[in-house]
Design an enzyme around this catalytic site. Structure first.
Site, PDB file in Angstrom:
ATOM      1  N   GLN A   1      42.767  14.315  58.311  1.00 12.55           N
ATOM      2  CA  GLN A   1      41.778  14.197  57.333  1.00 12.55           C
ATOM      3  C   GLN A   1      41.840  15.285  56.230  1.00 12.55           C
ATOM      4  O   GLN A   1      41.938  16.475  56.908  1.00 12.55           O
ATOM      5  CB  GLN A   1      40.580  14.042  57.994  1.00 12.55           C
ATOM      6  CG  GLN A   1      39.419  13.152  57.181  1.00 12.55           C
ATOM      7  CD  GLN A   1      38.478  12.367  58.215  1.00 12.55           C
ATOM      8  OE1 GLN A   1      38.752  12.098  59.143  1.00 12.55           O
ATOM      9  NE2 GLN A   1      37.409  12.376  57.608  1.00 12.55           N
TER      10      GLN A   1
ATOM     11  N   SER B   1      45.511  16.411  64.430  1.00 14.69           N
ATOM     12  CA  SER B   1      43.985  15.481  64.677  1.00 14.69           C
ATOM     13  C   SER B   1      44.749  13.842  64.356  1.00 14.69           C
ATOM     14  O   SER B   1      45.229  13.501  65.198  1.00 14.69           O
ATOM     15  CB  SER B   1      42.859  15.660  63.616  1.00 14.69           C
ATOM     16  OG  SER B   1      41.858  15.269  63.864  1.00 14.69           O
ATOM     17  N   LEU B   2      44.050  13.227  63.387  1.00 17.46           N
ATOM     18  CA  LEU B   2      44.308  11.846  63.171  1.00 17.46           C
ATOM     19  C   LEU B   2      45.707  11.621  63.091  1.00 17.46           C
ATOM     20  O   LEU B   2      46.420  10.480  63.408  1.00 17.46           O
ATOM     21  CB  LEU B   2      43.780  11.508  61.694  1.00 17.46           C
ATOM     22  CG  LEU B   2      44.539  10.441  60.872  1.00 17.46           C
ATOM     23  CD1 LEU B   2      44.096   9.097  61.605  1.00 17.46           C
ATOM     24  CD2 LEU B   2      43.947  10.490  59.704  1.00 17.46           C
TER      25      LEU B   2
ATOM     26  N   ARG C   1      38.846   4.252  65.836  1.00 13.61           N
ATOM     27  CA  ARG C   1      38.717   6.053  65.991  1.00 13.61           C
ATOM     28  C   ARG C   1      37.818   6.206  64.815  1.00 13.61           C
ATOM     29  O   ARG C   1      36.662   6.841  64.895  1.00 13.61           O
ATOM     30  CB  ARG C   1      40.082   6.586  65.869  1.00 13.61           C
ATOM     31  CG  ARG C   1      39.957   8.131  65.890  1.00 13.61           C
ATOM     32  CD  ARG C   1      41.238   8.709  65.643  1.00 13.61           C
ATOM     33  NE  ARG C   1      41.109  10.208  66.010  1.00 13.61           N
ATOM     34  CZ  ARG C   1      41.130  11.048  65.013  1.00 13.61           C
ATOM     35  NH1 ARG C   1      40.597  10.645  63.836  1.00 13.61           N
ATOM     36  NH2 ARG C   1      41.250  12.284  65.667  1.00 13.61           N
TER      37      ARG C   1
ATOM     38  N   HIS D   1      35.997  17.124  66.874  1.00 17.31           N
ATOM     39  CA  HIS D   1      36.619  18.065  67.833  1.00 17.31           C
ATOM     40  C   HIS D   1      35.617  18.925  68.612  1.00 17.31           C
ATOM     41  O   HIS D   1      35.775  20.029  68.794  1.00 17.31           O
ATOM     42  CB  HIS D   1      37.822  18.649  67.272  1.00 17.31           C
ATOM     43  CG  HIS D   1      38.834  17.612  66.643  1.00 17.31           C
ATOM     44  ND1 HIS D   1      39.671  17.194  67.316  1.00 17.31           N
ATOM     45  CD2 HIS D   1      39.168  17.435  65.517  1.00 17.31           C
ATOM     46  CE1 HIS D   1      40.526  16.143  66.866  1.00 17.31           C
ATOM     47  NE2 HIS D   1      40.208  16.532  65.497  1.00 17.31           N
TER      48      HIS D   1
ATOM     49  N   GLN E   1      41.573  14.329  72.802  1.00 16.69           N
ATOM     50  CA  GLN E   1      41.386  14.915  71.782  1.00 16.69           C
ATOM     51  C   GLN E   1      40.167  14.853  70.727  1.00 16.69           C
ATOM     52  O   GLN E   1      39.988  16.043  70.012  1.00 16.69           O
ATOM     53  CB  GLN E   1      42.488  14.012  70.708  1.00 16.69           C
ATOM     54  CG  GLN E   1      43.313  15.108  69.517  1.00 16.69           C
ATOM     55  CD  GLN E   1      43.316  14.084  68.260  1.00 16.69           C
ATOM     56  OE1 GLN E   1      42.352  13.590  68.035  1.00 16.69           O
ATOM     57  NE2 GLN E   1      44.583  14.140  67.990  1.00 16.69           N
TER      58      GLN E   1
END
Length: 295
Positions: free
Chosen positions: A9, A88-89, A113, A195, A244
């Protein structure tokens, strides 16, 4: 060894993916399939939407995933990863790229998600902040001493750590870290505390969706955010993907592990050049470039 890395992101921009759509019938097919899976025209927002529209988590995450994964598909035979990682993503993009997830399952999980994270963000005022110019352990120790929820969330590169948590605790941490010598400690324009423990409701929701999805054997190792090391076991990959959401993105450590395991060239697949910029701060001795259809 060639390592392919996938952004998360923040890499989005208006017009992203339009060149792929206009120049590749294969890309067009995947974009149309995505519109159908998501139930709305994400291509309209990607190609012509405002920065505000693109910033919505439910749009941003699928948009970045689609740009990355479709670019990898269009690269065809020249796309031969020997290891992959995603920030991340981006980890979900990496898992489609190395054959663990199908395009359809990957996009469905990204969408779930995004919606789960959006929901968790709305439950309590929370945020993230970038801290520049301090060693990781100083940031970690300061966060541990502050009342409320604030934790290290993204280890992006040496001297750049993002913290995440309750709004007031993050604000307090920024003040303390500036006193401890941080060059900067600034709040980020994000929807919530990704996170961090604040994402627990989203983690629970996503866990069920991940458990119900088929994960195949990968074609090459994925260096996941949570353990920051090579993983090839599908059950292990699932477990780390669930963790995660509430655990930190150990990006610096993941890249260092890939280099020590033999990676000499890193190719960023997706919008922007964020990861190439971080690569230069982690280790200038390795090549970092963006994936290109002309290559």
């Amino acid at each position: 060894m060639k390592a392919y890395i996938f952004p998360g992101q923040g890499a989005q921009f208006t017009g992203m993916g339009l060149d792929l759509y206009e120049n590749s019938p294969l890309a067009q097919k995947y974009f149309e399939k995505a519109n159908s899976i998501l139930g709305f025209s994400i291509t309209d927002i990607m190609f012509e939407g405002t920065a505000e529209q693109l910033k919505e988590t439910k749009v941003t995450q699928p948009a970045i995933f689609l740009h990355s994964v479709i670019l990898a598909k269009v690269l065809g035979d020249s796309f031969q990863p020997e290891m992959v990682a995603g920030h991340s993503l981006g980890e979900l993009s990496a898992l489609v790229a190395n054959g663990v997830l199908s395009f359809e399952d990957g996009l469905t999980l990204v969408s779930k998600r995004a919606l789960a994270m959006q929901k968790a963000c709305e439950m309590a005022p929370s945020t993230m902040a970038a801290v520049l110019g301090l060693e990781d352990h100083i940031v970690e120790e300061a966060c541990a001493e502050i009342e409320g929820v604030v934790v290290a969330a993204n280890y992006n590169c040496p001297g750049q750590l993002v913290i995440s948590g309750e709004f007031s605790a993050v604000e307090k941490a920024c003040k303390v870290l500036l006193e401890k010598g941080a060059k900067r400690a600034l709040l980020l324009p994000v929807g919530g505390a990704f996170h961090s423990p604040m994402m627990e409701p989203a983690r629970e929701e996503l866990a069920a969706a991940i458990e119900a999805t088929t994960f195949c054997e990968p074609t090459c190792p994925v260096y996941q955010n949570v353990p920051a090391e090579a993983v090839t076991n599908p059950a292990e990959i699932k477990k780390n993907l669930i963790l995660q959401l509430t655990a930190p993105v150990r990006w610096t450590q993941s890249i260092q592990a890939m280099i020590s395991d033999g990676a000499t060239e890193f190719i960023e697949v997706g919008p922007g050049k964020v990861l190439q910029g971080l690569m230069r701060k982690i280790d200038r001795s390795v090549v970092a470039i963006g994936a290109s259809l002309d290559a």
